[in-house]
Write a protein that holds these residues in place. Sequence first.
Motif, PDB file in Angstrom:
ATOM      1  N   ASN A  94     -18.113 -22.936 -18.383  1.00  0.00           N
ATOM      2  CA  ASN A  94     -17.362 -23.343 -17.190  1.00  0.00           C
ATOM      3  C   ASN A  94     -17.497 -22.301 -16.082  1.00  0.00           C
ATOM      4  N   ILE A  95     -17.359 -21.024 -16.458  1.00  0.00           N
ATOM      5  CA  ILE A  95     -17.457 -19.939 -15.478  1.00  0.00           C
ATOM      6  C   ILE A  95     -18.858 -19.907 -14.861  1.00  0.00           C
ATOM      7  N   ALA A  96     -19.885 -20.005 -15.701  1.00  0.00           N
ATOM      8  CA  ALA A  96     -21.266 -19.978 -15.208  1.00  0.00           C
ATOM      9  C   ALA A  96     -21.540 -21.178 -14.304  1.00  0.00           C
ATOM     10  N   ARG A  97     -21.056 -22.355 -14.686  1.00  0.00           N
ATOM     11  CA  ARG A  97     -21.246 -23.558 -13.872  1.00  0.00           C
ATOM     12  C   ARG A  97     -20.532 -23.412 -12.526  1.00  0.00           C
ATOM     13  N   ASP A  98     -19.294 -22.877 -12.546  1.00  0.00           N
ATOM     14  CA  ASP A  98     -18.554 -22.657 -11.301  1.00  0.00           C
ATOM     15  C   ASP A  98     -19.355 -21.769 -10.347  1.00  0.00           C
ATOM     16  N   LEU A  99     -19.862 -20.654 -10.856  1.00  0.00           N
ATOM     17  CA  LEU A  99     -20.620 -19.727 -10.016  1.00  0.00           C
ATOM     18  C   LEU A  99     -21.865 -20.392  -9.422  1.00  0.00           C
ATOM     19  N   ALA A 100     -22.562 -21.179 -10.243  1.00  0.00           N
ATOM     20  CA  ALA A 100     -23.759 -21.882  -9.758  1.00  0.00           C
ATOM     21  C   ALA A 100     -23.380 -22.897  -8.679  1.00  0.00           C
ATOM     22  N   GLN A 101     -22.266 -23.584  -8.865  1.00  0.00           N
ATOM     23  CA  GLN A 101     -21.824 -24.577  -7.882  1.00  0.00           C
ATOM     24  C   GLN A 101     -21.400 -23.909  -6.576  1.00  0.00           C
ATOM     25  N   TYR A 102     -20.688 -22.794  -6.665  1.00  0.00           N
ATOM     26  CA  TYR A 102     -20.290 -22.070  -5.455  1.00  0.00           C
ATOM     27  C   TYR A 102     -21.525 -21.613  -4.688  1.00  0.00           C
ATOM     28  N   GLN A 103     -22.521 -21.118  -5.407  1.00  0.00           N
ATOM     29  CA  GLN A 103     -23.746 -20.645  -4.768  1.00  0.00           C
ATOM     30  C   GLN A 103     -24.484 -21.801  -4.107  1.00  0.00           C
ATOM     31  N   ALA A 104     -24.558 -22.951  -4.800  1.00  0.00           N
ATOM     32  CA  ALA A 104     -25.231 -24.122  -4.226  1.00  0.00           C
ATOM     33  C   ALA A 104     -24.517 -24.594  -2.967  1.00  0.00           C
ATOM     34  N   LEU A 105     -23.192 -24.575  -2.981  1.00  0.00           N
ATOM     35  CA  LEU A 105     -22.429 -24.955  -1.786  1.00  0.00           C
ATOM     36  C   LEU A 105     -22.686 -23.972  -0.648  1.00  0.00           C
ATOM     37  N   ALA A 106     -22.648 -22.675  -0.951  1.00  0.00           N
ATOM     38  CA  ALA A 106     -22.889 -21.648   0.060  1.00  0.00           C
ATOM     39  C   ALA A 106     -24.302 -21.768   0.631  1.00  0.00           C
ATOM     40  N   ASP A 107     -25.276 -22.032  -0.248  1.00  0.00           N
ATOM     41  CA  ASP A 107     -26.657 -22.185   0.200  1.00  0.00           C
ATOM     42  C   ASP A 107     -26.822 -23.400   1.110  1.00  0.00           C
ATOM     43  N   SER A 108     -25.947 -24.390   0.959  1.00  0.00           N
ATOM     44  CA  SER A 108     -25.978 -25.596   1.800  1.00  0.00           C
ATOM     45  C   SER A 108     -25.177 -25.411   3.082  1.00  0.00           C
ATOM     46  N   GLY A 109     -24.608 -24.221   3.269  1.00  0.00           N
ATOM     47  CA  GLY A 109     -23.878 -23.933   4.493  1.00  0.00           C
ATOM     48  C   GLY A 109     -22.375 -24.171   4.420  1.00  0.00           C
ATOM     49  N   TRP A 110     -21.853 -24.505   3.258  1.00  0.00           N
ATOM     50  CA  TRP A 110     -20.417 -24.722   3.105  1.00  0.00           C
ATOM     51  C   TRP A 110     -19.698 -23.394   2.892  1.00  0.00           C
ATOM     52  N   ARG A 111     -18.482 -23.303   3.402  1.00  0.00           N
ATOM     53  CA  ARG A 111     -17.593 -22.186   3.102  1.00  0.00           C
ATOM     54  C   ARG A 111     -16.774 -22.599   1.894  1.00  0.00           C
ATOM     55  N   VAL A 112     -16.579 -21.690   0.950  1.00  0.00           N
ATOM     56  CA  VAL A 112     -15.954 -22.036  -0.329  1.00  0.00           C
ATOM     57  C   VAL A 112     -14.645 -21.274  -0.509  1.00  0.00           C
ATOM     58  N   GLY A 113     -13.573 -22.020  -0.820  1.00  0.00           N
ATOM     59  CA  GLY A 113     -12.272 -21.420  -1.102  1.00  0.00           C
ATOM     60  C   GLY A 113     -11.764 -21.833  -2.470  1.00  0.00           C
ATOM     61  N   MET A 114     -11.002 -20.937  -3.085  1.00  0.00           N
ATOM     62  CA  MET A 114     -10.420 -21.211  -4.398  1.00  0.00           C
ATOM     63  C   MET A 114      -8.947 -20.844  -4.398  1.00  0.00           C
ATOM     64  N   ILE A 115      -8.152 -21.739  -4.924  1.00  0.00           N
ATOM     65  CA  ILE A 115      -6.746 -21.439  -5.164  1.00  0.00           C
ATOM     66  C   ILE A 115      -6.577 -21.482  -6.677  1.00  0.00           C
ATOM     67  N   TRP A 116      -6.159 -20.370  -7.241  1.00  0.00           N
ATOM     68  CA  TRP A 116      -5.956 -20.293  -8.684  1.00  0.00           C
ATOM     69  C   TRP A 116      -4.531 -20.726  -9.034  1.00  0.00           C
ATOM     70  N   GLU A 117      -4.401 -21.305 -10.199  1.00  0.00           N
ATOM     71  CA  GLU A 117      -3.104 -21.771 -10.707  1.00  0.00           C
ATOM     72  C   GLU A 117      -2.050 -20.671 -10.664  1.00  0.00           C
ATOM     73  N   CYS A 118      -2.436 -19.426 -10.956  1.00  0.00           N
ATOM     74  CA  CYS A 118      -1.481 -18.317 -11.003  1.00  0.00           C
ATOM     75  C   CYS A 118      -0.892 -18.002  -9.626  1.00  0.00           C
ATOM     76  N   ALA A 119      -1.525 -18.490  -8.555  1.00  0.00           N
ATOM     77  CA  ALA A 119      -0.962 -18.292  -7.221  1.00  0.00           C
ATOM     78  C   ALA A 119       0.261 -19.173  -7.005  1.00  0.00           C
ATOM     79  N   LEU A 120       0.349 -20.253  -7.794  1.00  0.00           N
ATOM     80  CA  LEU A 120       1.413 -21.240  -7.605  1.00  0.00           C
ATOM     81  C   LEU A 120       2.353 -21.374  -8.796  1.00  0.00           C
TER      82      LEU A 120
END
Length: 157
Positions: A94-120
């Motif tokens: 899951n962690i490796a897939r998340d990192l790959a997806q964030y990179q693919a989004l960034a490479d496509s020009g998207w800005r990426v944000g994450m809100i973790w459960e522990c913040a809420l």
Amino acid sequence: MPADIVSPATRSRMMSGIRGKNTKLELAIRSALHRAGFRFRLHRKDLPGRPDLVFPRYNAVLFVHGCFWHGHECHLFRWPKSREDFWREKIGKNIARDLAQYQALADSGWRVGMIWECALKGKARLPFDEVVDQCSIWLKSGIKTFEVSGHEARPVI
């Protein structure tokens, strides 16, 4: 290896009830950001990782992640005592897939944000309004990545 305290059928029923999208935390964030005037699309299938919220106007995506399922090192995450090899492999993927997806989004020009459960949730949670305010500030900024976890909200440069 310790035995599970519930039957396999009960465990299966419990696990099938865990949502992957439209969680209570995600719905709360969506509602608050919508009230703040932000418009978004949900779970776009054409984007890597199917982000929880997609803000085309701001060229930004936002994920609301559960700390357990995404292996966040915080007070809400504990490695299971049973089937340790299975869980380490699953959460590691899951962690490796998340990192790959964030990179693919960034490479496509998207800005990426994450809100973790522990913040809420939990002892390290932030005031809900503060989390929403930090998201609003990030969306309006040009900062590429953003992360909110318990006790902190920070841009990742």
